[in-house]
Enzyme design. Structure first.
Site, PDB file in Angstrom:
ATOM      1  N   TYR A 243     -52.658  37.573 -66.013  1.00  0.00           N
ATOM      2  CA  TYR A 243     -51.626  37.605 -67.064  1.00  0.00           C
ATOM      3  C   TYR A 243     -50.390  38.348 -66.578  1.00  0.00           C
ATOM      4  O   TYR A 243     -49.269  37.903 -66.777  1.00  0.00           O
ATOM      5  CB  TYR A 243     -52.184  38.291 -68.323  1.00  0.00           C
ATOM      6  CG  TYR A 243     -51.267  38.170 -69.520  1.00  0.00           C
ATOM      7  CD1 TYR A 243     -51.456  37.159 -70.453  1.00  0.00           C
ATOM      8  CD2 TYR A 243     -50.206  39.054 -69.709  1.00  0.00           C
ATOM      9  CE1 TYR A 243     -50.611  37.021 -71.549  1.00  0.00           C
ATOM     10  CE2 TYR A 243     -49.357  38.930 -70.795  1.00  0.00           C
ATOM     11  CZ  TYR A 243     -49.558  37.919 -71.714  1.00  0.00           C
ATOM     12  OH  TYR A 243     -48.720  37.794 -72.784  1.00  0.00           O
TER      13      TYR A 243
ATOM     14  N   PHE B 148     -24.384  20.378 -69.830  1.00  0.00           N
ATOM     15  CA  PHE B 148     -25.467  19.428 -70.101  1.00  0.00           C
ATOM     16  C   PHE B 148     -25.802  19.476 -71.593  1.00  0.00           C
ATOM     17  O   PHE B 148     -25.512  20.459 -72.269  1.00  0.00           O
ATOM     18  CB  PHE B 148     -26.695  19.759 -69.247  1.00  0.00           C
ATOM     19  CG  PHE B 148     -27.778  18.727 -69.406  1.00  0.00           C
ATOM     20  CD1 PHE B 148     -27.569  17.425 -68.990  1.00  0.00           C
ATOM     21  CD2 PHE B 148     -28.981  19.044 -70.013  1.00  0.00           C
ATOM     22  CE1 PHE B 148     -28.542  16.463 -69.170  1.00  0.00           C
ATOM     23  CE2 PHE B 148     -29.963  18.075 -70.197  1.00  0.00           C
ATOM     24  CZ  PHE B 148     -29.749  16.788 -69.774  1.00  0.00           C
ATOM     25  N   ASP B 149     -26.440  18.408 -72.107  1.00  0.00           N
ATOM     26  CA  ASP B 149     -26.638  18.326 -73.572  1.00  0.00           C
ATOM     27  C   ASP B 149     -27.486  19.450 -74.152  1.00  0.00           C
ATOM     28  O   ASP B 149     -27.213  19.924 -75.248  1.00  0.00           O
ATOM     29  CB  ASP B 149     -27.174  16.948 -73.977  1.00  0.00           C
ATOM     30  CG  ASP B 149     -28.519  16.637 -73.376  1.00  0.00           C
ATOM     31  OD1 ASP B 149     -28.758  17.051 -72.236  1.00  0.00           O
ATOM     32  OD2 ASP B 149     -29.333  15.966 -74.032  1.00  0.00           O
TER      33      ASP B 149
ATOM     34  N   ASP C  29     -25.428  26.824 -63.950  1.00  0.00           N
ATOM     35  CA  ASP C  29     -26.570  26.037 -64.377  1.00  0.00           C
ATOM     36  C   ASP C  29     -27.013  25.394 -63.069  1.00  0.00           C
ATOM     37  O   ASP C  29     -26.387  24.461 -62.567  1.00  0.00           O
ATOM     38  CB  ASP C  29     -26.157  24.995 -65.410  1.00  0.00           C
ATOM     39  CG  ASP C  29     -27.310  24.060 -65.757  1.00  0.00           C
ATOM     40  OD1 ASP C  29     -28.266  23.976 -64.957  1.00  0.00           O
ATOM     41  OD2 ASP C  29     -27.257  23.398 -66.799  1.00  0.00           O
TER      42      ASP C  29
ATOM     43  N   ALA D 210     -29.666  23.704 -61.924  1.00  0.00           N
ATOM     44  CA  ALA D 210     -30.738  22.699 -61.852  1.00  0.00           C
ATOM     45  C   ALA D 210     -30.728  21.933 -60.521  1.00  0.00           C
ATOM     46  O   ALA D 210     -31.767  21.690 -59.927  1.00  0.00           O
ATOM     47  CB  ALA D 210     -30.624  21.735 -63.021  1.00  0.00           C
TER      48      ALA D 210
ATOM     49  N   LYS E 182     -36.056  19.997 -61.321  1.00  0.00           N
ATOM     50  CA  LYS E 182     -35.194  19.169 -60.479  1.00  0.00           C
ATOM     51  C   LYS E 182     -35.318  19.644 -59.021  1.00  0.00           C
ATOM     52  O   LYS E 182     -36.231  19.259 -58.325  1.00  0.00           O
ATOM     53  CB  LYS E 182     -33.739  19.259 -60.960  1.00  0.00           C
ATOM     54  CG  LYS E 182     -33.474  18.433 -62.203  1.00  0.00           C
ATOM     55  CD  LYS E 182     -33.697  19.216 -63.450  1.00  0.00           C
ATOM     56  CE  LYS E 182     -33.243  18.463 -64.686  1.00  0.00           C
ATOM     57  NZ  LYS E 182     -33.698  19.148 -65.911  1.00  0.00           N
TER      58      LYS E 182
ATOM     59  N   HIS F 154     -30.511  11.712 -79.428  1.00  0.00           N
ATOM     60  CA  HIS F 154     -30.870  10.591 -78.549  1.00  0.00           C
ATOM     61  C   HIS F 154     -32.364  10.502 -78.251  1.00  0.00           C
ATOM     62  O   HIS F 154     -32.868   9.445 -77.934  1.00  0.00           O
ATOM     63  CB  HIS F 154     -30.076  10.670 -77.238  1.00  0.00           C
ATOM     64  CG  HIS F 154     -30.290  11.935 -76.484  1.00  0.00           C
ATOM     65  ND1 HIS F 154     -29.775  13.149 -76.894  1.00  0.00           N
ATOM     66  CD2 HIS F 154     -30.982  12.197 -75.351  1.00  0.00           C
ATOM     67  CE1 HIS F 154     -30.136  14.085 -76.040  1.00  0.00           C
ATOM     68  NE2 HIS F 154     -30.863  13.528 -75.099  1.00  0.00           N
TER      69      HIS F 154
HETATM   70  N1  F0G Z   1     -29.152  21.702 -67.141  1.00  0.00           N
HETATM   71  C1  F0G Z   1     -28.989  20.521 -66.530  1.00  0.00           C
HETATM   72  C2  F0G Z   1     -27.801  20.305 -65.646  1.00  0.00           C
HETATM   73  C3  F0G Z   1     -29.928  19.505 -66.720  1.00  0.00           C
HETATM   74  O1  F0G Z   1     -29.735  18.347 -66.110  1.00  0.00           O
HETATM   75  C4  F0G Z   1     -31.049  19.757 -67.547  1.00  0.00           C
HETATM   76  C5  F0G Z   1     -32.038  18.727 -67.779  1.00  0.00           C
HETATM   77  C6  F0G Z   1     -31.176  21.011 -68.156  1.00  0.00           C
HETATM   78  C7  F0G Z   1     -30.209  21.959 -67.925  1.00  0.00           C
HETATM   79  C8  F0G Z   1     -32.339  21.348 -69.053  1.00  0.00           C
HETATM   80  O2  F0G Z   1     -33.496  21.521 -68.317  1.00  0.00           O
HETATM   81  O3  F0G Z   1     -35.037  19.700 -69.081  1.00  0.00           O
HETATM   82  O4  F0G Z   1     -35.868  21.677 -67.818  1.00  0.00           O
HETATM   83  O5  F0G Z   1     -35.140  21.918 -70.148  1.00  0.00           O
HETATM   84  N2  F0G Z   1     -31.865  17.537 -67.481  1.00  0.00           N
HETATM   85  C9  F0G Z   1     -32.825  16.472 -67.574  1.00  0.00           C
HETATM   86  C10 F0G Z   1     -32.160  15.192 -67.181  1.00  0.00           C
HETATM   87  C11 F0G Z   1     -33.598  16.395 -68.841  1.00  0.00           C
HETATM   88  O6  F0G Z   1     -32.790  14.132 -67.358  1.00  0.00           O
HETATM   89  O7  F0G Z   1     -31.054  15.207 -66.664  1.00  0.00           O
HETATM   90  P1  F0G Z   1     -34.956  21.182 -68.871  1.00  0.00           P
END
Ligand code: F0G
Length: 458
Positions: A72, A124-125, A215, A217, A258, A450
Site C-alpha cells: 500500500y 484538451f477537452d 500537459d 501526454a 500515451k 461526445h
Molecule cells: N491531455 C491530453 C493532451 C490528452 O490527449 C488527454 C487524453 C488527456 C489530457 C486526458 O488523459 O484520458 O488519461 O484522462 N486524450 C485521449 C485521446 C482520451 O483520445 O486523445 P486521460
C-alpha cells in the site's frame, strides 16, 4: 539498393481481430445511435479511436507487471517510477494518478477557483472540462497557422506569445493560476511545440510570475519533432531534449496512457514542494495514497519502463513514421489531411471533405460514421461535438477545425492496416457527393457530451 525501413521490434504475441460485413456495420452503428463510443470493440476491425491506453507493451513492461510490488505504501515500483521521473523528466516531485484527467483534477483542485483564467495552446477537452467545471475559463492562445490545415508550419502547436501576453496583461495575475502548454497539442492536430516557443513562453510567464505547466501526454513525440525539425537539435538525444523541455516548466500533468506506452496511469509533477504538499490532500482524497495514486504497483512499474522506451529515437522514428505513412497514403488519394502530419494521428479535414454539408450537421462525425460503415475502421470526431456548447449561452460553438482523427495505437498495427484504412477512406471520398445530409443530436449530457450523446441521420 538503399535498405527499406523496418520496425525496431518483432512481435511476440498476437491478438485476433474480426472482419464484418457492410450490412452488419450499418445495423451496429444505427443501434449505437451514430456514436462510435457506443460500439462494442468486437464490432470494430481497425480501432483508431484513440492512442490512449491502447498501446502494446514490451516484454520488459510485461516483466514489470510480474514483479510489481503491491504494498500500500512505499512500494518498490513507486520508487522505480520516482527514479525515472527524476532522471528522464528532471522533476523532483510527483504524484501518481489513475490517468491524465485525474492529474488535472488533483492539480486544479489545488490551484483553481471560480472566475480564474487558464491560457494555453488549445486545451484538451478534459482539461477544458475540469477548468469550466470550476467556473473558470480556458483561453486558447494557439498560433493562427494551427487552424488552417493547408498551411505547412513545423510547429503548429506553438503558443502565440502576443495573444498570451494580451491575456496576462489585461487580467490581474491573481486570476491566472497557471498557463498550460500541451505537448504535442492534441486539439490542434497532434502538432508539436518548438523548444524556442517553450523557452519564450516560460520567460513570459516568469515575467508575469505565473507558473507554466506542461500537459505532457505526448511529450516524447514532441521531443522527436524538435530533434528532426528545429535547428540545433539534430545531434541531441531524445532524452537530452526531453530534459531541456521540462527544465523550462514548473510542473506537468501527464496521461501515461500515451507516451509512457502504458494501458493505464497518469501523474502530476511539481518543482515546488509546497504545491506538491497542497495537491497531496486531493490526491489522497480522489486517487489513493501518495505512493500509488489509484494504480496497482505493477502499473507503476510498467509506466516507469515505458518512459524509458518512449524516449528512444528508434522507437519514435518507427512510431511517427507510421503516422506519416498513413498520412501520405491518404494524401495520394486526394483526401484533405492536416499537414504536416501529427505525432499520434492523421487528421482529416471534414469541412474540405464534405464542402456541401454544413458544420451544424456535424461533418466530422458524419465522416467517422461513413468510414466505419465502409471498412469497420473507427476514428473519432475532433470538431463541434467535442468542442461542446458555450457554458454561458448553451449553444454549439463551432471550432475552426472540424476534423476526423485517426489515432494510431503505439506498436499495435502494421502498415498493411494503414493501407486498408487509407483505401476505406478513399472509397468514402469517391462517393462523398452521394452523401447529402449530416446528423442531428437527439440526446446529450450537460458536459463532455461526445462520450454519451445519441444522434440521428437527417
Ligand atoms: N491531455 C491530453 C493532451 C490528452 O490527449 C488527454 C487524453 C488527456 C489530457 C486526458 O488523459 O484520458 O488519461 O484522462 N486524450 C485521449 C485521446 C482520451 O483520445 O486523445 P486521460
Amino acid at each position: 539498393m538503399k535498405l527499406p525501413y523496418a520496425e525496431p521490434y518483432r512481435i511476440k504475441t498476437v491478438e485476433m481481430i474480426r472482419r464484418s460485413t457492410t450490412d452488419e456495420r450499418k445495423r451496429w452503428i444505427r443501434e449505437a445511435r451514430y456514436n462510435l463510443f457506443n460500439l462494442k470493440s468486437d464490432y470494430v476491425f481497425i480501432d483508431l479511436l484513440t492512442d490512449s491506453g491502447t498501446n502494446a507493451m514490451s516484454d520488459r513492461q510485461w516483466a514489470e507487471i510480474m514483479t510489481g510490488d503491491e504494498s500500500y505504501a512505499g512500494a518498490r515500483s513507486y520508487y522505480k517510477l520516482k527514479e525515472r521521473v527524476e532522471e528522464i523528466l528532471g522533476m523532483p516531485y510527483f504524484l501518481p494518478t489513475h490517468q491524465g484527467r485525474a492529474a488535472e483534477n488533483v492539480l486544479f483542485s489545488a490551484l483553481l477557483k471560480e472566475g480564474d483564467i487558464v491560457p494555453g495552446n488549445a486545451h484538451f477537452d478534459t482539461t477544458k472540462g475540469h477548468i469550466e467545471f470550476r467556473k473558470a475559463r480556458a483561453v486558447d492562445c494557439t498560433i493562427d497557422e494551427a487552424f488552417d490545415t493547408t498551411v505547412s508550419h513545423p510547429f503548429k502547436g506553438n503558443i502565440d506569445l502576443e495573444k498570451l501576453e494580451t491575456v496576462l496583461k489585461s487580467n490581474s495575475t491573481e486570476k491566472i493560476p497557471l498557463v498550460i502548454l500541451t505537448v504535442t497539442c492534441n486539439s490542434a492536430g497532434g502538432q508539436p511545440v518548438s523548444m524556442r516557443n517553450i523557452r519564450e513562453t516560460a520567460e513570459l510567464c516568469r515575467r508575469y510570475k505565473v507558473p507554466l505547466f506542461f500537459d505532457a501526454a505526448r511529450f516524447a513525440e514532441n521531443a522527436y519533432f524538435i530533434k528532426v525539425r528545429e535547428e540545433g537539435y539534430s545531434s541531441k538525444s531524445i532524452k537530452e531534449i526531453v530534459r531541456e523541455m521540462f527544465s523550462h516548466v514548473d510542473g506537468f500533468t501527464m496521461s501515461a496512457k500515451k507516451d509512457a506506452i502504458a494501458n493505464i496511469g497518469g501523474m502530476v509533477g511539481f518543482r515546488d514542494e509546497e504545491l506538491k504538499k497542497k495537491a497531496s490532500v486531493f490526491n489522497i482524497m480522489f486517487e489513493g495514497y501518495l505512493t500509488y495514486g489509484g494504480l496497482a504497483g505493477r502499473d507503476l512499474g510498467a509506466l516507469a519502463q515505458g518512459l524509458d522506451e518512449s524516449t528512444e529515437f528508434d522507437y519514435l522514428e518507427s512510431r511517427i513514421g507510421q503516422v506519416a505513412y498513413l498520412g501520405e497514403k491518404c494524401k495520394a488519394l486526394g483526401i484533405p489531411v492536416q499537414e504536416p502530419f501529427g505525432g499520434h494521428a492523421v487528421f482529416v479535414d471534414a469541412k474540405r471533405f464534405f464542402p456541401h454539408i454544413p458544420q451544424a450537421e456535424y461533418t466530422a462525425q458524419l465522416l467517422a460514421v461513413e468510414l466505419y460503415i465502409e471498412g469497420g475502421v473507427r476514428g473519432v470526431e475532433i470538431g463541434t461535438l467535442l468542442a461542446d456548447r458555450d457554458p454561458e449561452t448553451g449553444k454549439d460553438r463551432y471550432p475552426k477545425l472540424e476534423l476526423l482523427r485517426l489515432a494510431i495505437p503505439r506498436r499495435v498495427y502494421t502498415n498493411n492496416h494503414m493501407d486498408y484504412t487509407a483505401a476505406a477512406l478513399g472509397n468514402v471520398f469517391e462517393r462523398r457527393e452521394s452523401i447529402k445530409n449530416g446528423l442531428k443530436i437527439v440526446k446529450e449530457a450537460p458536459i463532455l457530451r461526445h462520450f454519451t450523446m445519441e444522434l440521428e441521420r437527417l
